[in-house]
Design an enzyme around this catalytic site. Structure first.
Site, short mmCIF file in Angstrom:
data_model
loop_
_atom_site.label_atom_id
_atom_site.label_comp_id
_atom_site.label_asym_id
_atom_site.label_seq_id
_atom_site.Cartn_x
_atom_site.Cartn_y
_atom_site.Cartn_z
N GLN A 17 -18.95 33.11 -12.19
CA GLN A 17 -19.82 33.95 -11.38
C GLN A 17 -20.13 33.27 -10.05
O GLN A 17 -19.81 32.08 -9.86
CB GLN A 17 -21.14 34.24 -12.11
CG GLN A 17 -21.97 33.00 -12.41
CD GLN A 17 -23.23 33.32 -13.19
OE1 GLN A 17 -23.42 34.42 -13.70
NE2 GLN A 17 -24.12 32.35 -13.28
N ILE A 19 -20.40 31.68 -6.47
CA ILE A 19 -19.45 31.00 -5.59
C ILE A 19 -18.18 30.63 -6.35
O ILE A 19 -17.06 30.83 -5.86
CB ILE A 19 -20.10 29.75 -4.98
CG1 ILE A 19 -21.19 30.15 -3.98
CG2 ILE A 19 -19.05 28.87 -4.29
CD1 ILE A 19 -22.04 29.00 -3.48
N ARG A 145 -37.42 20.27 -4.52
CA ARG A 145 -36.02 20.11 -4.93
C ARG A 145 -35.71 18.62 -5.15
O ARG A 145 -34.64 18.15 -4.81
CB ARG A 145 -35.08 20.68 -3.86
CG ARG A 145 -35.12 22.19 -3.72
CD ARG A 145 -34.52 22.89 -4.92
NE ARG A 145 -34.49 24.34 -4.75
CZ ARG A 145 -35.45 25.15 -5.14
NH1 ARG A 145 -36.53 24.65 -5.75
NH2 ARG A 145 -35.35 26.45 -4.97
N TYR A 148 -32.70 17.76 -7.58
CA TYR A 148 -31.54 18.50 -7.05
C TYR A 148 -31.03 17.84 -5.77
O TYR A 148 -29.82 17.59 -5.62
CB TYR A 148 -31.94 19.94 -6.78
CG TYR A 148 -30.84 20.76 -6.17
CD1 TYR A 148 -29.75 21.18 -6.93
CD2 TYR A 148 -30.88 21.15 -4.82
CE1 TYR A 148 -28.73 21.95 -6.37
CE2 TYR A 148 -29.87 21.91 -4.26
CZ TYR A 148 -28.80 22.31 -5.04
OH TYR A 148 -27.80 23.06 -4.48
N LYS A 152 -27.33 16.11 -5.08
CA LYS A 152 -26.42 16.61 -4.06
C LYS A 152 -26.13 15.55 -2.99
O LYS A 152 -25.05 15.54 -2.38
CB LYS A 152 -26.96 17.89 -3.43
CG LYS A 152 -26.98 19.07 -4.41
CD LYS A 152 -25.58 19.32 -5.01
CE LYS A 152 -25.55 20.53 -5.91
NZ LYS A 152 -24.20 20.80 -6.46
N PRO A 184 -26.00 34.78 -8.60
CA PRO A 184 -26.85 34.89 -9.79
C PRO A 184 -27.84 33.74 -9.91
O PRO A 184 -28.97 33.92 -10.37
CB PRO A 184 -25.83 34.89 -10.94
CG PRO A 184 -24.60 35.48 -10.33
CD PRO A 184 -24.56 34.92 -8.93
N SER A 185 -27.42 32.56 -9.48
CA SER A 185 -28.33 31.41 -9.51
C SER A 185 -29.55 31.67 -8.63
O SER A 185 -30.70 31.41 -9.02
CB SER A 185 -27.60 30.15 -9.06
OG SER A 185 -28.50 29.07 -8.92
N ARG A 210 -36.33 31.48 5.78
CA ARG A 210 -36.04 30.08 6.11
C ARG A 210 -34.64 29.91 6.70
O ARG A 210 -34.29 28.83 7.16
CB ARG A 210 -36.22 29.18 4.89
CG ARG A 210 -35.13 29.28 3.86
CD ARG A 210 -35.42 28.36 2.68
NE ARG A 210 -34.29 28.26 1.78
CZ ARG A 210 -34.27 27.51 0.67
NH1 ARG A 210 -35.35 26.83 0.33
NH2 ARG A 210 -33.19 27.46 -0.09
#
Length: 250
Positions: A17, A19, A145, A148, A152, A184-185, A210
């Protein structure tokens, strides 16, 4: 220009799903044979409409399962690492279990696939590795974040390390760093945020506002960049962090 990946073999994770799905479809449409995996194998249905594909269910956090899966594949020309998870919160919301899960899925999963396939890519004479990072990393700060962003930023370091170590061996390794993309994320994050800000419409507006361009990015736009990095058109491109964020990081 069609057939940009004719004769090439591509391995794509999290291709069910968003990307990952759109990138797999783009690779297939341009002539690659794609080995597409996802935690939920059912989400891979329909990819065969776009070209020659073999689909598999795969948990990229399971080292034994990943090793067995990779051993069954032919030597690839392209590896697209897309599996990831967005953890919400500050350091105070991140216990060791959340930290370990995020790094396992967002970073170590890439180590598993790269270390498993790189030797055969070298034997083949080269290839292109594309890792999904994020503008929210060492490139741009985003609130709530914490882990996360840490993962990344690690992906960028991993990418540059592979690029410099194998630059003379025909291996290119690049990171894609998107801004906010319709997926979807994102829909899940909008639903969660909506609970605290007065509804999903308000939450989506906050994500859109943003972005300096005043809109969200699309999976098609990310797929176009991934296709360029996978193709021979980007033969002089390695070790880069390809920002595609609508100006968010300016």
């Amino acid at each position: 220009m069609a057939g940009r990946l004719d004769g090439k073999v591509a391995v794509c994770t999290a291709a069910g799903q968003g990307i990952g799905r759109r990138v797999a479809e783009a690779f297939l449409s341009e002539g690659a044979k794609v080995f597409a995996s996802d935690l939920d194998a059912g989400k891979l249905e329909g990819l065969d409409r776009f070209g020659t594909v073999e689909t598999s269910g795969l948990d990229v956090t399971d080292s034994k399962a990943v090793s067995a899966y990779l051993a069954s594949l032919p030597a690839p020309d392209i590896l697209f690492n897309c599996a990831g998870y967005v953890h919400h919160g500050t350091v105070l919301d991140c216990d060791e279990a959340a930290w370990d899960f995020s790094f396992d899925l967002n970073v170590k999963a890439m180590h598993r696939t790269i270390s498993g396939l790189l030797p055969r890519m070298l034997e083949k004479g080269g290839g292109s590795i594309i890792n999904m990072s994020s503008a929210a990393s060492s490139l741009k700060a985003a609130p709530n974040r914490y882990v996360y962003m840490a993962t990344k930023a690690a992906v960028i370091g991993l990418t540059r390390s592979v690029a410099i170590d194998f630059i003379k061996h025909g291996i290119r390794c690049n990171a894609i760093c998107p801004g906010t993309i319709e997926s979807p994320s994102l829909e899940g994050r909008i639903a969660d945020l909506g609970k605290s800000v007065g509804g999903t419409d308000k939450a989506k507006t906050m994500f859109v506002e943003r972005q300096p361009m005043g809109r969200l990015g699309t999976p098609d736009e990310i797929a176009s960049l991934a296709l360029y990095l996978a193709s021979d058109e980007s033969a002089f491109t390695t070790g880069t962090t390809q920002l595609i964020d609508g100006g968010w990081s300016l």
